[in-house]
Structure formats: C-alpha cells, structure tokens
Design an enzyme around this catalytic site. Structure first.
Site, PDB file in Angstrom:
ATOM      1  N   THR A  53     -27.326  -0.236  36.632  1.00  0.00           N
ATOM      2  CA  THR A  53     -28.739   0.009  36.445  1.00  0.00           C
ATOM      3  C   THR A  53     -28.634   0.173  34.952  1.00  0.00           C
ATOM      4  O   THR A  53     -29.585   0.527  34.583  1.00  0.00           O
ATOM      5  CB  THR A  53     -28.976   1.294  37.174  1.00  0.00           C
ATOM      6  OG1 THR A  53     -29.129   0.839  38.334  1.00  0.00           O
ATOM      7  CG2 THR A  53     -30.551   2.591  36.689  1.00  0.00           C
ATOM      8  N   THR A 105     -23.979   1.869  40.288  1.00  0.00           N
ATOM      9  CA  THR A 105     -23.263   3.235  40.360  1.00  0.00           C
ATOM     10  C   THR A 105     -22.896   3.254  42.369  1.00  0.00           C
ATOM     11  O   THR A 105     -22.468   3.901  42.657  1.00  0.00           O
ATOM     12  CB  THR A 105     -24.202   4.590  40.553  1.00  0.00           C
ATOM     13  OG1 THR A 105     -25.478   3.956  40.803  1.00  0.00           O
ATOM     14  CG2 THR A 105     -23.873   5.323  38.724  1.00  0.00           C
ATOM     15  N   ASP A 106     -23.465   2.173  42.554  1.00  0.00           N
ATOM     16  CA  ASP A 106     -23.496   1.908  44.039  1.00  0.00           C
ATOM     17  C   ASP A 106     -21.830   2.508  44.456  1.00  0.00           C
ATOM     18  O   ASP A 106     -21.413   2.452  45.381  1.00  0.00           O
ATOM     19  CB  ASP A 106     -23.986   0.602  44.052  1.00  0.00           C
ATOM     20  CG  ASP A 106     -25.541   0.964  44.470  1.00  0.00           C
ATOM     21  OD1 ASP A 106     -26.122   2.424  44.343  1.00  0.00           O
ATOM     22  OD2 ASP A 106     -26.038  -0.228  45.054  1.00  0.00           O
TER      23      ASP A 106
HETATM   24  N1  LIG Z   1     -27.572   3.227  39.582  1.00  0.00           N
HETATM   25  C1  LIG Z   1     -26.903   1.691  39.530  1.00  0.00           C
HETATM   26  O1  LIG Z   1     -26.244   1.570  38.977  1.00  0.00           O
HETATM   27  C2  LIG Z   1     -27.307   1.490  41.425  1.00  0.00           C
HETATM   28  C3  LIG Z   1     -27.278  -0.084  40.835  1.00  0.00           C
HETATM   29  N2  LIG Z   1     -27.594  -0.611  42.696  1.00  0.00           N
HETATM   30  C4  LIG Z   1     -25.905  -0.303  41.179  1.00  0.00           C
HETATM   31  O2  LIG Z   1     -24.693   0.285  41.636  1.00  0.00           O
HETATM   32  O3  LIG Z   1     -25.661  -1.548  40.252  1.00  0.00           O
END
Ligand SMILES: NC(=O)C[C@H](N)C(=O)O
EC number: 3.5.1.1
Length: 324
Positions: A12, A86-87
């Site tokens: 993200t 973050t995932d």
């Molecule tokens: N906040 C994020 O980065 C979530 C995103 N879906 C990822 O992990 O790429």
C-alpha cells in the site's frame, strides 16, 4: 556520512486509490517524491526490487530480499530500509531476522493508507524507518519493524487490525522503542538469535489452525502428501481435539516435524494439560512446542530451519526456542 540502502518491494505504501475507489499499485512509486530531509547527513541509495502487493510475496521473494541485503553487508552499507505491504510484512521481517547478520540495522516499514488517501501514513513511516536504520542504537537488535512511530522486533510483532494505522503490535511484550521528532529511542535490550544464511527455501511446510470439533481430514491429507513440516495453531495453552490424534500420529510416524503454537493472541504454548489431546500427550507423541511465536512466524522458523538442513534435535531446539 552513513549510507542507507532503501529496497522497495511494493504494498500500500507504493499504491494509490483510483477513481473507482480501488487501491492499486502505482507504476511510479509515490515514495520517489520523498525529499531527503537528512541531506548532508545520510546518503540514501534507492532500489526498486519489485512492486508487489504483499499477498503476492512468498519465500522466493523473501530470499531475493535477503540476498540483496547480504550483498549490501559485503558492500559496507550502514543500514537498510525495506518498504513492504503490511499483510505479510511480519513474515518477511522474521525471515530476514533469521537469515541476515543481526549487527546491521534492517528496518521494515509499510503503510495502511495509500499515497493519495487523506492521512496517508506512507511518507511518515518511511521517514521514521530511515531515522531508525541510521541510529547507532539500532545495531545488534535484529530486524526491526517501524510503523506508526513505534519500533517492534520482527520476532514478535504482528498485524492486528485490518485498516487502522496502529495495526502493528507486539503481544505479551510491547514495542522496544519509539520514534519521536528527535529520532529513534530504544528502551529494551534484546536477546539475539543466531543467523542462518540459507541460499534456497524448501516447499510444503504447512500452517493449520485448530478449532472446536476440528475435522481430522486435513491432517490426514498432510500425512499422505509430500509434507516437509506442519505448524498447528493449537487451542489455549497448547491442546488439540482428541479426534485428530490418529491422523497426527501418522504424520509423526513419518518423522515429519510437527510444531505447536497457540492460536491465542497472548502468551506461550506449553505442555500443561494431561487429558486426551492435552499438551502433555502431544509432547509425548513428539510434537515440538514453539514458545512465544505466532503461527505464521513459527512456520517461517520451521521453513528456515529445514532449508538450512537442520534435523532431529538441532531442528527441535531451533524451532522450540523463540530466541535461538
Ligand atoms: N497495507 C498494506 O500494505 C496492505 C496490502 N494489501 C499489502 O499488503 O500489500
């Protein structure tokens, strides 16, 4: 002047919201707009390793990041910042923690809001990650995760909220430091673990979760497949429904390592219960209790241990102890 290598991998932090409201990867990384406020103090060297949402990242990509960091260690880089979705950030962070030398500061960060959303946290997290990687105090702490002004260890941090910017938490122990307007401050000393610099990753190391009335079939399938290792997120202090024991025994009979953690958010799994399916019986059957890691990290640890060639007691010792 310290040299900080920045490795972008997507997530993200490298995305924007489009006109339909969908958050999508950007072909131009929004972090390219970052104006180095540390001019004359830090030399920032930037590389786009790849641009993947983190659900697309697996051990193959983690190994690529690790190899790039090993090269940077050889080149005399002073600190590394990895930007990441973050995932699966906690899994990449822990993979690196186990496989790169822990004297070089390696800091991973990401964002919960994409670049053009109001209150976007990307640039701020990026800046605080750079400050942390440049801090002398960050040396010898292993891989760190910096998000929302907090510094967490890769070993224990976990994503706890789907959207909140305060999503990264360290259950049981808490963060080990904070980033303020004056830079990174640490308030914990750490027990460091050894580095296992693997050059390949094996496949078929599985993670499954126990539940009330757990069906044994999934374990049965693993007992009959090319399984290299299994991590089970067990109930409570480390117990399983007795109905799964026959299939579990089949896996153990094949000498496939089975590692147990708790599905509880806090605390550690231990062999304390003596009933059928309780931790004492599981321990006697040859299940390895992993103390203090969550399921996804125990899986990374088992994967790294097996890929490094550990077997028998050395593998058990490595996986059971969160700080070895
Ligand atoms: N906040 C994020 O980065 C979530 C995103 N879906 C990822 O992990 O790429």
């Amino acid at each position: 002047m310290k040299k900080i290598l920045i490795l972008h991998t997507g997530g993200t932090i490298a995305m924007s919201q489009n006109n339909d409201g969908a958050v999508v990867p950007n072909s131009n990384n929004p972090l390219d707009a970052f104006q180095n406020p540390f001019h004359g103090k830090l030399d920032l060297i930037t590389e786009d390793l790849f641009n993947l949402p983190s659900p697309h990242i697996g051990p193959k990509e983690m190994l690529l990041i690790q190899q790039r960091i090993m090269q940077a260690v050889a080149d005399g880089i002073d600190g590394i910042v990895v930007t990441h979705g973050t995932d699966t950030l906690e899994e990449t962070a822990y993979f690196l923690d186990l496989t790169v030398p822990n004297d070089l500061p390696v800091v991973i960060t990401g964002a919960m809001r994409s670049a053009n959303e109001i209150g976007s946290d990307g640039l701020h997290n990026f800046q605080t990650a750079i400050q942390t990687a440049a801090s002398d105090q960050a040396k010898g702490k292993g891989v760190l995760v910096v998000m929302n002004d907090e510094i967490h260890t890769a070993r224990y941090v976990t994503k706890t909220h789907t959207t909140n910017v305060a999503t990264f938490r360290t259950p049981t122990f808490g963060p080990i430091g904070l980033v303020t307007k004056n830079g990174a401050h640490f308030f914990e000393k750490l027990l460091l673990q050894s580095c296992h610099p693997i050059d390949h990753v094996i496949k078929h190391v599985y993670l499954i979760k126990a539940y009330a009335g757990m069906d044994p079939e999934l374990l049965g399938m693993l007992a009959n497949s090319a399984t290299n290792g299994v991590v089970i997120e067990a109930l409570g202090a480390g117990n399983l429904p007795p109905t799964v024991l026959p299939e579990l025994k089949k896996i153990l009979d094949r000498k496939i390592p089975v590692v147990l953690v708790s599905r509880c958010f806090n605390g550690i799994a231990q062999d304390v219960y003596g009933y059928d399916g309780g931790g004492i019986q599981l321990n006697n059957l040859g299940v390895t209790f992993c103390h203090g890691l969550n399921g996804q990290k125990a899986r990374i640890k088992l994967l790294v241990g097996l890929s490094y060639g550990l077997k028998g007691k050395s593998l058990t010792d490595f996986v059971s102890d969160a700080v070895s």
